[in-house]
Design a protein around this motif. Structure first.
Motif, PDB file in Angstrom:
ATOM      1  N   UNK A 150       3.465   4.200   2.720  1.00  0.00           N
ATOM      2  CA  UNK A 150       4.368   3.502   1.807  1.00  0.00           C
ATOM      3  C   UNK A 150       3.592   2.670   0.796  1.00  0.00           C
ATOM      4  N   UNK A 151       2.577   1.947   1.273  1.00  0.00           N
ATOM      5  CA  UNK A 151       1.782   1.144   0.358  1.00  0.00           C
ATOM      6  C   UNK A 151       0.860   2.026  -0.496  1.00  0.00           C
ATOM      7  N   UNK A 152       0.342   3.111   0.108  1.00  0.00           N
ATOM      8  CA  UNK A 152      -0.515   4.006  -0.650  1.00  0.00           C
ATOM      9  C   UNK A 152       0.224   4.631  -1.832  1.00  0.00           C
ATOM     10  N   UNK A 153       1.464   4.992  -1.625  1.00  0.00           N
ATOM     11  CA  UNK A 153       2.252   5.575  -2.718  1.00  0.00           C
ATOM     12  C   UNK A 153       2.450   4.546  -3.832  1.00  0.00           C
ATOM     13  N   UNK A 165     -14.761   3.105  -2.639  1.00  0.00           N
ATOM     14  CA  UNK A 165     -13.751   2.553  -1.747  1.00  0.00           C
ATOM     15  C   UNK A 165     -12.886   1.614  -2.575  1.00  0.00           C
ATOM     16  N   UNK A 166     -11.587   1.723  -2.394  1.00  0.00           N
ATOM     17  CA  UNK A 166     -10.649   0.927  -3.175  1.00  0.00           C
ATOM     18  C   UNK A 166      -9.871  -0.016  -2.269  1.00  0.00           C
ATOM     19  N   UNK A 167      -9.131  -0.915  -2.898  1.00  0.00           N
ATOM     20  CA  UNK A 167      -8.214  -1.759  -2.137  1.00  0.00           C
ATOM     21  C   UNK A 167      -7.255  -0.909  -1.320  1.00  0.00           C
ATOM     22  N   UNK A 168      -6.870   0.241  -1.862  1.00  0.00           N
ATOM     23  CA  UNK A 168      -5.923   1.111  -1.171  1.00  0.00           C
ATOM     24  C   UNK A 168      -6.497   1.605   0.151  1.00  0.00           C
ATOM     25  N   UNK A 169      -7.776   2.037   0.158  1.00  0.00           N
ATOM     26  CA  UNK A 169      -8.428   2.476   1.397  1.00  0.00           C
ATOM     27  C   UNK A 169      -8.383   1.362   2.449  1.00  0.00           C
ATOM     28  N   UNK A 170      -8.772   0.151   2.022  1.00  0.00           N
ATOM     29  CA  UNK A 170      -8.898  -0.962   2.959  1.00  0.00           C
ATOM     30  C   UNK A 170      -7.548  -1.396   3.502  1.00  0.00           C
ATOM     31  N   UNK A 171      -6.544  -1.459   2.637  1.00  0.00           N
ATOM     32  CA  UNK A 171      -5.209  -1.847   3.104  1.00  0.00           C
ATOM     33  C   UNK A 171      -4.629  -0.798   4.045  1.00  0.00           C
ATOM     34  N   UNK A 172      -4.820   0.466   3.709  1.00  0.00           N
ATOM     35  CA  UNK A 172      -4.319   1.531   4.569  1.00  0.00           C
ATOM     36  C   UNK A 172      -4.973   1.473   5.944  1.00  0.00           C
ATOM     37  N   UNK A 224      -9.395   8.291   9.080  1.00  0.00           N
ATOM     38  CA  UNK A 224      -9.740   8.229   7.659  1.00  0.00           C
ATOM     39  C   UNK A 224      -8.480   7.753   6.944  1.00  0.00           C
ATOM     40  N   UNK A 225      -8.442   6.512   6.485  1.00  0.00           N
ATOM     41  CA  UNK A 225      -7.206   5.953   5.938  1.00  0.00           C
ATOM     42  C   UNK A 225      -6.815   6.517   4.585  1.00  0.00           C
ATOM     43  N   UNK A 226      -7.788   7.110   3.887  1.00  0.00           N
ATOM     44  CA  UNK A 226      -7.514   7.724   2.590  1.00  0.00           C
ATOM     45  C   UNK A 226      -8.607   8.757   2.312  1.00  0.00           C
TER      46      UNK A 226
END
Length: 275
Positions: free
Chosen positions: A21-24, A44-51, A88-90
């Protein structure tokens, strides 16, 4: 008939869907993300870390005491784990950062065996932008959402479509040379070679029959653990170039007709690159 998902798989799907949901949201506003460079062509992005944080919290809450092997934060928990999550979160961060929808969340569950070895008991590859959930449990089969998966039945090399991961800046020179040899051998004889930029999805698409085979050198466990189980449970082969089931970095997957020849081609190329 689609079998009922186990408690473990239900936990995995729930964690992946929550992270998605957050990745989208991040994917739709990708220009605002903070991005760091881990190495040459490795981001690595904020998206990777949050996921990863969302998945860690969800899995740990559901199964406290399980170990973790995660792309961004490494190993967590006891070294004497009986069960371990591989995450692997992303997968496909570069695609994600360029607004290309080929990216996925990959979660595998590893089980310690009585002899001290281990096996992948369950695997999930979720591609939120494509609305595709690939999942497999050992001995139960592989599925795309609610549809049973089978690897392709193609036997003719000239009709086969293969996928790969093209080496980038930090890849060892030996692997770059081996890759070039394999590619040079395949291109004149096959229907084509594709590079989509997410190993977990390449393996999921091999399990679904979209690709007839896949190879890549220098992968990590979190890249391929779930996808390897998908291929095997869909009736395919997934080994290292020497034919060992325990894949430690170099992977060759495909249907039973084509994977042995692809594996031999990769092994020969790696041998020549060492010479």
């Amino acid at each position: 008939m689609v079998p009922r998902r186990s408690a473990h798989m239900t936990i995995m799907v729930t964690a992946a869907q929550k992270a998605a949901k957050r990745l989208i949201r991040d994917f739709n506003e990708v220009e605002h993300l903070q991005v760091s460079v881990k190495g040459p062509s490795d981001f690595v992005s904020q998206a990777d870390l949050r996921s990863e944080q969302v998945i860690l919290e969800e899995l740990d809450r559901a199964r406290p005491g399980y170990g973790f092997l995660m792309e961004e934060s490494g190993k967590r928990g006891s070294e004497n784990w009986a069960w371990r999550w591989i995450v692997d979160p992303l997968d496909g961060t570069t695609n994600f950062l360029h607004a290309i929808p080929n990216w996925a969340i990959s979660i595998a569950l590893e089980k310690r065996l009585p002899d001290g070895g281990s096996e992948i008991a369950a695997g999930l590859v979720f591609a939120p932008a494509l609305d595709e959930i690939y999942w497999a449990e050992k001995g139960v089969g592989a599925y795309l959402n609610d549809r049973r998966l089978r690897v392709s039945a193609r036997q003719d090399w000239s009709e086969a479509l293969f996928a790969t991961g093209i080496p980038f800046a930090k890849t060892a020179p030996r692997n770059r040379l081996a890759f070039a040899r394999v590619l040079g051998g395949l291109m004149p004889e096959t229907a084509g070679v594709r590079r989509f930029g997410a190993a977990s999805l390449d393996l999921a698409w091999t399990a679904s029959g979209r690709f007839d085979g896949y190879w890549e050198l220098g992968t990590h466990e979190w890249d391929v653990a779930a996808g390897i189980l998908l291929v095997r449970e869909a009736g395919g082969y997934a080994t290292d170039p020497a034919g060992h089931d325990r894949v430690t970095g170099d992977v060759v997957a495909g249907n039973p007709h084509l994977q042995p020849r692809l594996r031999e081609l990769v092994a020969e190329a790696m041998g020549a690159a060492k010479a």
